[in-house]
Design an enzyme around this catalytic site. Structure first.
Site, PDB file in Angstrom:
ATOM      1  N   GLN A 193      14.195  18.816 -56.145  1.00 35.29           N
ATOM      2  CA  GLN A 193      13.234  18.552 -55.035  1.00 35.29           C
ATOM      3  C   GLN A 193      12.416  17.655 -55.246  1.00 35.29           C
ATOM      4  OE1 GLN A 193      14.142  20.507 -52.211  1.00 35.29           O
ATOM      5  NE2 GLN A 193      15.622  21.459 -53.638  1.00 35.29           N
TER       6      GLN A 193
ATOM      7  N   ARG B  98      16.300  24.817 -47.218  1.00 37.88           N
ATOM      8  CA  ARG B  98      15.333  24.868 -48.235  1.00 37.88           C
ATOM      9  C   ARG B  98      14.074  25.577 -47.668  1.00 37.88           C
ATOM     10  NH1 ARG B  98      16.784  18.703 -50.914  1.00 37.88           N
ATOM     11  NH2 ARG B  98      18.560  19.851 -51.944  1.00 37.88           N
TER      12      ARG B  98
ATOM     13  N   TYR C  66      18.326  27.491 -56.938  1.00 35.78           N
ATOM     14  CA  TYR C  66      19.391  27.282 -56.077  1.00 35.78           C
ATOM     15  C   TYR C  66      19.067  26.395 -54.896  1.00 35.78           C
ATOM     16  CZ  TYR C  66      18.860  31.871 -53.800  1.00 35.78           C
ATOM     17  OH  TYR C  66      18.508  32.890 -52.926  1.00 35.78           O
ATOM     18  N   GLU C  67      19.903  26.083 -54.224  1.00 34.62           N
ATOM     19  CA  GLU C  67      19.465  25.169 -53.084  1.00 34.62           C
ATOM     20  C   GLU C  67      18.884  23.809 -53.452  1.00 34.62           C
ATOM     21  OE1 GLU C  67      20.936  25.905 -49.901  1.00 34.62           O
ATOM     22  OE2 GLU C  67      20.159  23.612 -49.503  1.00 34.62           O
ATOM     23  N   GLY C  68      19.078  23.246 -54.539  1.00 41.68           N
ATOM     24  CA  GLY C  68      18.537  22.254 -55.262  1.00 41.68           C
ATOM     25  C   GLY C  68      17.460  22.690 -56.061  1.00 41.68           C
TER      26      GLY C  68
END
Lengths: 602, 602
Positions: free
Chosen positions: A448, A297, A441-443
């Site tokens: 978050q 992240r 992306y990546e959450g």
């Protein structure tokens, strides 16, 4: 057009003057990384980025080619990929004995800022090799490390991360890919994975896919997920390449941007011949993911930031050169000449807004990078924990806030070019398109915010959050000592205000108004990000104020610029943050109270 | 996927319940447009948009083809273009005797919302035919009207607007295209024009180009610019088509979006054979432009809004169908099923934010459309002036604020789809790309802010602005009567706050801090837009409150939704507007005080 990617002077400022990167050289781990070495590394990264990577960005935008289940990356990507591997840039932070360079995170960030700013889509390939390699390093058996690791860390082989499935995106626990023990230590893997960056390509002879799957009979949900290493081409026990491992790319996505990075749909075991080996323990796949999450992240925050930084440098260069319109003060003078558009107040506002976010985000990112470094080199557990606490609470903010602001900065860059900014003749529209993915992306940035409110805020009884408050307040005290009482008081109010809002959010999230609290999770995250920007600008201005009088003549405008930028951010933006806090305080519940029918008429 | 484009119930609400469109039927000019007729028109527009135009939007995104100086539009555009012409949709508001339908502006907006939301790039072609035709109607000689007008208003011929040149964008006065009298009433035109939407295409047999050029010997700057009608193919005195008129398309721009709308570079008179006739008076070209500007800018505001409205409808539909993750209240229950994502609080926040802007902008746009209608049908000059005053002060805000918020809404729509939103499989990423141009063309949003601060705010001693304040306060009073004291008080404070900021801005703009004032022109414009949103939501909630109890069951959720949306906007967003006002009050001058050197290190 100047091809600068990033403001080198500011990188040096953050590295050495703000974060004191050279002090890391006093530790055993980073003893080699004195200022001279760091300079050399950043110089090399910058040269490689400007000369070899940046020229491939527009070409990369034309996209990858999918044909007969094979993906061909843009031809221009091959040379810089080789150079990155040769220069050992793939695993900058990892130990030299496994193929890395052992750099501090902060230094790797400086290099990464240039690389990613030059071509984010391209950098996905080595980035994923590194990320997947890291999973092997941390969770792999000796045999797995022997077979895969060095080839991944040197970029000889690619890597990926196979999480998402059509019905399992943000909810990873819903995945259905299965793993069936073969009795020989391998598992037969079967399933379909989507949104796989670098899932298939021609940059490397092999690709190692870390795959989340469910061993037959495992519990439902996240508790039954295991991680496997699944090579594209089977790797024999002696390290030689064996048979094709039945990982088939069915198609690649057509996207809004990052066209040079292929996004694949992969079918594993369609012919019943896909094998993998367990990476880590059974049913501990999600835990492994979580351990990698912080760095991943932080990396996405850096991606967004780096593209935005590049967009700012382009916009600055363009507005310094493009002549259009008279100076406003000479509007009535018919003989007045056209001036460069950087002279127009609204263009100034846009540039200053971009600079304020870029400078603030750079400090924020390097600060967190430095926390990783200090965590690694901490003298005792208490100190190590303190840095890990800061990392935990800051990671969702750095991922979401930096990517949201990066998108805003790129949009301002397009705007500052006027009509030209909307054309492919100039590079900023691509940066705007490319940046948007970092918010997703990546959450997603909403995920978050849930992490921040639901996990990080109350973690260890709120200690990490309080430590963050403490670190910010320390800067406030230092600023007051430097004579910046006015700015310091405003940042102090913002920090206290953020603390107050955090209390309210935490309390509300534990009440019957939990849904309303979570409907304010993103605004809360935003307030915290704004406050951190204020903190960083105050910190910057304090250093600049202490140095500006005795500075060399070429440094004077730079320091003066930092002080002005701090004034701009703190005076123009923190009042809006106060408004955002008041918005949260109102804790309006309409969004969650609405019936579904009420969102549109019938 | 539901293909709705716009919320029809809300369109009807704004038309009939808020703006009382049927009252226009009491005037002679709009006597035909009773509720039934308006319903019919909107129905037809919606059907045409959904069935014939919307299906061409993704195809249009593939772009136009340029070959041998000719432009081919996407094949799918031909049929809906014919249908638009057949249905007489090109010049909806113009008099029937010249080929129009004589509709009220508000009704044309309702139809336009569907058309533009369905395919904005496509609608540029008929939109430009209409706009250029309007110039001919207002400024043309009888002969010019006889030769061109009906063919333009019926869409048989295309139209454009040739202003911009490589060195004359925002600064139109710098243009260098020349016009040389030929002695026979025609002029030889010579120059290069860029960013010409619809400059060359195969939808129509001819194109009439209104061209800004400088007659030889004319004064420098805007005072020496004249307007000419320059056909692509010369039109003989009997209306037959003559020779090719030497208007050559050299290339088309590759852009971020609106690919279906070709953006041409045109060389006029490269072979010395380009002729035109004067449109209006010598050296009065800029004045002609200004007279068209209000409608053009309202149109661009509508473009941005319509695409955003479409994006919201898509996002609403998607989030109602896509299942992912558990309900937050059942997070700890391992047996809980996945729910549609509209149940997640952060998705709610995104949808509600989109709805708040869409609803608010629709009311704002139709209000200004209605001002045009009321200006046309005013009983006396004083009344007519009042509506024109409102138009003048609101036009920059409607162009800039609606397009900025439209971009935000489209970005939220992409975000609410998650990773899918970033792919071309779903329509929202195209809407995000397409929308960005509306923030730039027809005067960048920064130019709008200069217009607001530099011209509109102080116009007639500030009377138009004060009239706007008065109209907003009237709604506050009505809301209080309806029992909405709390919401009304908050909007009242916002209106008063906006008035206070306007005073400060005006005063500062006339002081030695003029540059600092103009560096706050965009934030001021934004504050005014926010305030107008608050006003519109209060107005909506007042109507809904008065009606909800006795409403039919199918209308109840709709009205309740309006009241909730008003609460959401006023309680969650107006506090941020207060913060923006405080930001302006600080009147920080750092952005204009920076030396150029200080924007980046050396």
């Amino acid at each position: 057009m100047a091809q600068l990617i990033a403001d080198r002077r500011d990188i040096d400022f953050v590295l050495f003057e703000q974060m004191k990167a050279d002090e890391l050289a006093k530790t055993d781990k980073f003893a080699e990384f004195n200022k001279k070495t760091i300079d050399l590394i950043v110089n090399e990264a910058r040269n490689l980025a400007i000369k070899e990577i940046l020229p491939t960005n527009a070409d990369g935008d034309k996209g990858c080619v999918f044909e007969n289940n094979k993906v061909t990356v843009p031809e221009s990507f091959h040379r810089p990929y080789e150079l990155l591997c040769e220069g050992e840039w793939v695993a900058m932070q990892e130990d030299p004995e496994v193929g890395g360079q052992g750099m501090p995170a902060m230094v790797a960030q400086a290099a990464g800022e240039y690389f990613v700013g030059a071509n984010c889509a391209f950098m996905m390939y080595p980035g994923l090799s590194h990320g997947a390699g890291h999973l092997v390093e941390v969770f792999g058996t000796d045999k797995q490390k022997e077979l895969y690791l060095k080839n991944m860390y040197t970029g000889k082989w690619g890597g990926t991360m196979l999480l998402t499935e059509p019905e399992a995106g943000s909810d990873v626990g819903a995945l259905t890919t299965t793993a069936k023990p073969n009795g020989d230590g391998t598992y037969s893997i079967s399933g379909t994975k989507i949104f796989i960056s670098g899932g298939e390509h021609d940059l490397t002879e092999n690709i190692i896919h870390p795959v989340l799957a469910r061993i037959e009979g495992a519990p439902a949900g996240t508790a039954g997920i295991s991680l496997f290493a699944v090579p594209k081409i089977w790797v024999n026990d002696d390290g030689s390449l064996g048979e094709d491992n039945d990982v088939v790319c069915d198609r690649i996505e057509e996207k809004m941007g990052i066209h040079g990075s292929c996004t694949c749909v992969l079918t594993l075991g369609g012919k019943g011949k896909c094998k993998g080996t367990l990476l880590g323990e059974e049913n501990k796949g999600m835990r492994a993911m979580f351990q990698m999450m912080n760095e991943a992240r932080l990396g996405v925050g850096l991606q967004g930031f780096s593209m935005a930084s590049c967009a700012y440098m382009y916009a600055l260069d363009y507005t310094r050169q493009r002549k259009q319109g008279k100076n406003l003060l000479e509007f009535a003078n018919p003989d007045a000449q056209s001036v460069t558009i950087i002279n127009h107040p609204d263009v100034r506002r846009m540039l200053m807004t971009m600079k304020a976010y870029i400078d603030g985000m750079r400090s924020f990112l390097y600060f967190v990078g430095n926390c990783f470094d200090k965590h690694k080199t901490a003298g005792n557990e208490e100190e190590a924990e303190k840095y890990m606490n800061l990392i935990e609470v800051l990671i969702p903010v750095i991922k979401a806030y930096c990517t949201d602001r990066a998108f805003d900065v790129c949009s301002l860059a397009v705007q500052s070019y006027g009509g030209y900014g909307y054309t492919k003749e100039y590079p900023v529209e691509q940066l705007l398109r490319d940046t948007k993915i970092t918010c997703i992306y990546e959450g997603t940035n909403g995920i978050q915010a849930m992490d921040l409110l639901g996990r990080k805020l109350g973690m260890k009884g709120g200690k990490p959050f309080m430590e963050l408050m403490g670190v910010m307040m320390q800067t406030v005290a230092e600023a007051k000592e430097a004579g910046l009482e006015d700015l310091a008081a405003k940042v102090e109010a913002a920090v206290n205000g953020a603390g107050e809002i955090a209390m309210l959010m935490g309390k509300t999230a534990m009440s019957e108004k939990v849904l309303t609290a979570f409907a304010h999770a993103c605004p809360f995250q935003d307030v915290l990000g704004d406050t951190i920007m204020g903190w960083m600008h105050l910190w910057r201005a304090t250093i600049a104020t202490n140095k500006v009088e005795k500075a060399k003549s070429k440094d004077k405008p730079f320091y003066e610029g930092l002080i002005k930028t701090a004034n701009f951010y703190i005076n123009s933006f923190l009042p809006i943050t106060e408004g955002k806090r008041n918005s949260i305080k109102a804790m309006e519940s309409a969004a969650v109270d609405m019936t579904e029918d009420a969102f549109a008429g019938k």
